[in-house]
Design a protein around this motif. Structure first.
Motif, PDB file in Angstrom:
ATOM      1  N   ILE A  76      -5.511   0.713   6.983  1.00 15.80           N
ATOM      2  CA  ILE A  76      -6.285   1.582   6.109  1.00 15.80           C
ATOM      3  C   ILE A  76      -7.756   1.217   6.260  1.00 15.80           C
ATOM      4  O   ILE A  76      -8.139   0.070   6.011  1.00 15.80           O
ATOM      5  N   GLY A  77      -8.554   2.166   6.680  1.00 21.51           N
ATOM      6  CA  GLY A  77      -9.955   1.911   6.949  1.00 21.51           C
ATOM      7  C   GLY A  77     -10.831   2.020   5.715  1.00 21.51           C
ATOM      8  O   GLY A  77     -10.366   2.321   4.607  1.00 21.51           O
ATOM      9  N   LEU A  82     -10.878   1.699  -0.760  1.00 22.77           N
ATOM     10  CA  LEU A  82     -11.136   1.513  -2.189  1.00 22.77           C
ATOM     11  C   LEU A  82     -10.257   2.425  -3.041  1.00 22.77           C
ATOM     12  O   LEU A  82      -9.749   2.017  -4.091  1.00 22.77           O
ATOM     13  N   THR A  83     -10.060   3.665  -2.584  1.00 25.10           N
ATOM     14  CA  THR A  83      -9.170   4.572  -3.323  1.00 25.10           C
ATOM     15  C   THR A  83      -7.747   4.034  -3.338  1.00 25.10           C
ATOM     16  O   THR A  83      -7.062   4.059  -4.378  1.00 25.10           O
ATOM     17  N   TRP A  84      -7.298   3.551  -2.178  1.00 25.40           N
ATOM     18  CA  TRP A  84      -5.948   2.963  -2.098  1.00 25.40           C
ATOM     19  C   TRP A  84      -5.826   1.763  -3.021  1.00 25.40           C
ATOM     20  O   TRP A  84      -4.844   1.637  -3.764  1.00 25.40           O
ATOM     21  N   TRP A  85      -6.807   0.874  -3.026  1.00 20.47           N
ATOM     22  CA  TRP A  85      -6.740  -0.361  -3.801  1.00 20.47           C
ATOM     23  C   TRP A  85      -6.759  -0.072  -5.299  1.00 20.47           C
ATOM     24  O   TRP A  85      -5.999  -0.657  -6.070  1.00 20.47           O
ATOM     25  N   ARG A  86      -7.623   0.853  -5.734  1.00 21.97           N
ATOM     26  CA  ARG A  86      -7.686   1.188  -7.159  1.00 21.97           C
ATOM     27  C   ARG A  86      -6.400   1.849  -7.632  1.00 21.97           C
ATOM     28  O   ARG A  86      -5.884   1.532  -8.706  1.00 21.97           O
ATOM     29  N   LEU A  87      -5.870   2.772  -6.832  1.00 21.58           N
ATOM     30  CA  LEU A  87      -4.618   3.435  -7.219  1.00 21.58           C
ATOM     31  C   LEU A  87      -3.463   2.442  -7.232  1.00 21.58           C
ATOM     32  O   LEU A  87      -2.616   2.471  -8.140  1.00 21.58           O
ATOM     33  N   LEU A  88      -3.427   1.552  -6.254  1.00 25.40           N
ATOM     34  CA  LEU A  88      -2.344   0.574  -6.191  1.00 25.40           C
ATOM     35  C   LEU A  88      -2.367  -0.347  -7.405  1.00 25.40           C
ATOM     36  O   LEU A  88      -1.313  -0.632  -8.003  1.00 25.40           O
ATOM     37  N   LYS A  89      -3.543  -0.822  -7.802  1.00 23.65           N
ATOM     38  CA  LYS A  89      -3.636  -1.688  -8.985  1.00 23.65           C
ATOM     39  C   LYS A  89      -3.176  -0.947 -10.238  1.00 23.65           C
ATOM     40  O   LYS A  89      -2.478  -1.535 -11.087  1.00 23.65           O
ATOM     41  N   GLY A 129       7.889  -3.326  -7.597  1.00 29.71           N
ATOM     42  CA  GLY A 129       6.539  -3.647  -7.122  1.00 29.71           C
ATOM     43  C   GLY A 129       6.417  -3.511  -5.616  1.00 29.71           C
ATOM     44  O   GLY A 129       5.420  -2.984  -5.102  1.00 29.71           O
ATOM     45  N   VAL A 130       7.445  -3.983  -4.895  1.00 34.66           N
ATOM     46  CA  VAL A 130       7.435  -3.865  -3.432  1.00 34.66           C
ATOM     47  C   VAL A 130       7.449  -2.401  -3.012  1.00 34.66           C
ATOM     48  O   VAL A 130       6.715  -1.989  -2.099  1.00 34.66           O
ATOM     49  N   HIS A 131       8.276  -1.594  -3.668  1.00 36.37           N
ATOM     50  CA  HIS A 131       8.352  -0.171  -3.333  1.00 36.37           C
ATOM     51  C   HIS A 131       7.021   0.537  -3.625  1.00 36.37           C
ATOM     52  O   HIS A 131       6.582   1.393  -2.834  1.00 36.37           O
ATOM     53  N   VAL A 132       6.406   0.199  -4.738  1.00 39.41           N
ATOM     54  CA  VAL A 132       5.108   0.807  -5.064  1.00 39.41           C
ATOM     55  C   VAL A 132       4.085   0.487  -3.982  1.00 39.41           C
ATOM     56  O   VAL A 132       3.352   1.370  -3.516  1.00 39.41           O
ATOM     57  N   CYS A 133       4.035  -0.781  -3.572  1.00 36.08           N
ATOM     58  CA  CYS A 133       3.084  -1.183  -2.520  1.00 36.08           C
ATOM     59  C   CYS A 133       3.377  -0.459  -1.212  1.00 36.08           C
ATOM     60  O   CYS A 133       2.464   0.048  -0.545  1.00 36.08           O
ATOM     61  N   PHE A 134       4.663  -0.402  -0.840  1.00 28.33           N
ATOM     62  CA  PHE A 134       5.023   0.195   0.448  1.00 28.33           C
ATOM     63  C   PHE A 134       4.708   1.686   0.491  1.00 28.33           C
ATOM     64  O   PHE A 134       4.029   2.166   1.411  1.00 28.33           O
ATOM     65  N   TRP A 135       5.187   2.437  -0.504  1.00 24.65           N
ATOM     66  CA  TRP A 135       5.041   3.891  -0.449  1.00 24.65           C
ATOM     67  C   TRP A 135       3.597   4.321  -0.656  1.00 24.65           C
ATOM     68  O   TRP A 135       3.144   5.295  -0.032  1.00 24.65           O
ATOM     69  N   THR A 136       2.868   3.611  -1.515  1.00 19.88           N
ATOM     70  CA  THR A 136       1.448   3.940  -1.680  1.00 19.88           C
ATOM     71  C   THR A 136       0.686   3.694  -0.394  1.00 19.88           C
ATOM     72  O   THR A 136      -0.137   4.515   0.036  1.00 19.88           O
ATOM     73  N   THR A 137       0.965   2.559   0.247  1.00 18.37           N
ATOM     74  CA  THR A 137       0.295   2.244   1.510  1.00 18.37           C
ATOM     75  C   THR A 137       0.683   3.229   2.597  1.00 18.37           C
ATOM     76  O   THR A 137      -0.155   3.639   3.418  1.00 18.37           O
ATOM     77  N   VAL A 139       1.483   6.380   2.256  1.00 20.57           N
ATOM     78  CA  VAL A 139       0.763   7.642   2.031  1.00 20.57           C
ATOM     79  C   VAL A 139      -0.659   7.551   2.569  1.00 20.57           C
ATOM     80  O   VAL A 139      -1.141   8.458   3.271  1.00 20.57           O
ATOM     81  N   PHE A 140      -1.331   6.446   2.277  1.00 22.44           N
ATOM     82  CA  PHE A 140      -2.712   6.310   2.744  1.00 22.44           C
ATOM     83  C   PHE A 140      -2.776   6.057   4.248  1.00 22.44           C
ATOM     84  O   PHE A 140      -3.769   6.416   4.893  1.00 22.44           O
ATOM     85  N   PHE A 141      -1.752   5.448   4.800  1.00 21.31           N
ATOM     86  CA  PHE A 141      -1.683   5.303   6.263  1.00 21.31           C
ATOM     87  C   PHE A 141      -1.636   6.676   6.928  1.00 21.31           C
ATOM     88  O   PHE A 141      -2.327   6.934   7.924  1.00 21.31           O
ATOM     89  N   ILE A 142      -0.820   7.564   6.360  1.00 23.79           N
ATOM     90  CA  ILE A 142      -0.729   8.919   6.907  1.00 23.79           C
ATOM     91  C   ILE A 142      -2.054   9.654   6.746  1.00 23.79           C
ATOM     92  O   ILE A 142      -2.519  10.352   7.660  1.00 23.79           O
ATOM     93  N   LEU A 143      -2.689   9.492   5.582  1.00 26.14           N
ATOM     94  CA  LEU A 143      -3.997  10.118   5.375  1.00 26.14           C
ATOM     95  C   LEU A 143      -5.014   9.603   6.379  1.00 26.14           C
ATOM     96  O   LEU A 143      -5.838  10.374   6.904  1.00 26.14           O
ATOM     97  N   GLU A 144      -4.948   8.300   6.665  1.00 27.91           N
ATOM     98  CA  GLU A 144      -5.881   7.697   7.627  1.00 27.91           C
ATOM     99  C   GLU A 144      -5.685   8.292   9.011  1.00 27.91           C
ATOM    100  O   GLU A 144      -6.653   8.626   9.709  1.00 27.91           O
ATOM    101  N   ARG A 145      -4.443   8.445   9.426  1.00 20.52           N
ATOM    102  CA  ARG A 145      -4.169   8.918  10.787  1.00 20.52           C
ATOM    103  C   ARG A 145      -4.406  10.425  10.938  1.00 20.52           C
ATOM    104  O   ARG A 145      -4.743  10.880  12.013  1.00 20.52           O
ATOM    105  N   THR A 146      -4.217  11.174   9.856  1.00 16.93           N
ATOM    106  CA  THR A 146      -4.417  12.624   9.949  1.00 16.93           C
ATOM    107  C   THR A 146      -5.838  13.044   9.606  1.00 16.93           C
ATOM    108  O   THR A 146      -6.216  14.192   9.848  1.00 16.93           O
TER     109      THR A 146
END
Length: 329
Positions: A76-77, A82-89, A129-137, A139-146
């Motif tokens: 995640i670039g 920052l959007t990913w980190w704030r939403l994840l927290k 907690g693990v699932h939240v981290c994985f699925w949120t990340t 989603v943002f990985f896909i946003l980063e690549r697209t």
């Protein structure tokens, strides 16, 4: 170019590129490597040493190929980080807590022991907690690549207010006000009652708690008042004050849970009145769920979980403020 190392390096770079770009990249690399090798030969290096040095300085061919292809090598670039980190927290503060509450309630109603309840809550909370981290990340990985736009924009209105560590006069007044409301509610419940019964008021709390157990509760409330005054007088939270706050929260939870577990917290006469007021249907509903403790068993389980959650949150909040005060100091 006849050097085996150079050919292998160029092949490693171009193999993952678009076929239409491979020839141009190959030509560019051959020219740049040859110039760099010639420059080192002029400095007195041997052909083999010069070639190894140049290729080493160029680095991993996969990284060089990513640069030619304009492919990101990060998960995640900075555009999305920052959007990913704030939403994840935010999600980690809400979702695991909600899941833990639901699992604790289900385990208590199923008649599980304390160890079983704790084990299930801890296991499910970690899993969620693990699932939240994985699925949120993901989603943002896909946003980063697209290259999709999240629509999040920063402006000055989002600047946070200066952090306050619970030491202002307003905080002291609020703490004393709510503690006074708590004391008033206890006396109101005992002598006036909160519920209309058509006759004498029926207290919600068990009258048998007076005076012994209620005196213990009042002592804890007085200690909370003294703690609030001490925090205000000190001007900030400290480790010692956080320890005292933790002890008071644990003592209150122990007081309430002990009485709740022994069936001595709520007035039995009030429970009888609720059953009578609910009529035959309520009683049948209670009988149908007798294995789980009936309607009152469900309410008791919810109350018990709340009596654990709120003191736990008070403890965490106290230590968080003490840590923040220490950092600011």
């Amino acid at each position: 170019m006849t050097s085996t190392l150079t050919e292998r390096y160029i092949a490693a770079v171009t193999k993952s590129l678009n076929p239409t770009a491979q020839d141009d990249v190959r030509t560019e690399l051959e020219a740049s490597i040859a110039d760099a090798v010639d420059a080192r030969l002029e400095q007195g290096q041997t052909q083999e040493d010069a070639e190894r040095t140049v290729l080493t300085e160029l680095g991993d061919p996969a990284a060089l190929a990513a640069g030619f292809a304009d492919r990101p090598l990060h998960l995640i670039g900075p555009r999305y980080y920052l959007t990913w980190w704030r939403l994840l927290k935010l999600l980690l503060c809400i979702v695991p807590a909600v899941a833990a509450f639901g699992i604790a309630l289900a385990a208590v109603l199923a008649g599980g022991s304390v160890g079983e309840v704790i084990g299930q809550v801890v296991g499910i909370t970690i899993s969620v907690g693990v699932h939240v981290c994985f699925w949120t990340t993901l989603v943002f990985f896909i946003l980063e690549r697209t290259g999709a736009d999240t629509g999040v924009r920063w402006d000055v209105d989002q600047l946070p207010e200066p952090a306050v560590n619970g030491v202002g006069r307003a905080d002291l007044i609020a703490s004393l006000f709510f503690l006074a409301i708590g004391i008033g509610a206890i006396f109101w419940d005992q002598f006036l009652g909160f519920f209309q019964t058509g006759g004498d008021p029926i207290p919600l709390l068990n009258p048998a708690l007076w005076p012994g157990w209620i005196t213990v509760l009042f002592a804890l409330i007085v200690a909370e008042v003294l703690l609030a005054v001490a925090i205000y007088a000190r001007g900030r939270w400290t480790t010692g004050l956080a320890v005292i706050n933790t002890a008071l929260a644990v003592l209150f939870a122990s007081w309430a849970l002990t009485l709740l577990g022994r069936g001595e917290l709520v007035n039995p006469e009030f429970l009888d009145f609720v059953v009578r007021a609910g009529g035959e249907g309520f009683a049948q509903g209670q009988e149908a769920s007798a294995e789980q403790g009936g309607v009152f068993g469900i309410l008791a389980a919810i109350t018990g979980i709340c009596l654990v959650f709120f003191p736990a949150w008070d403890i965490i909040d106290g230590w968080r403020k003490a840590r923040r005060a220490a950092v600011q100091a």
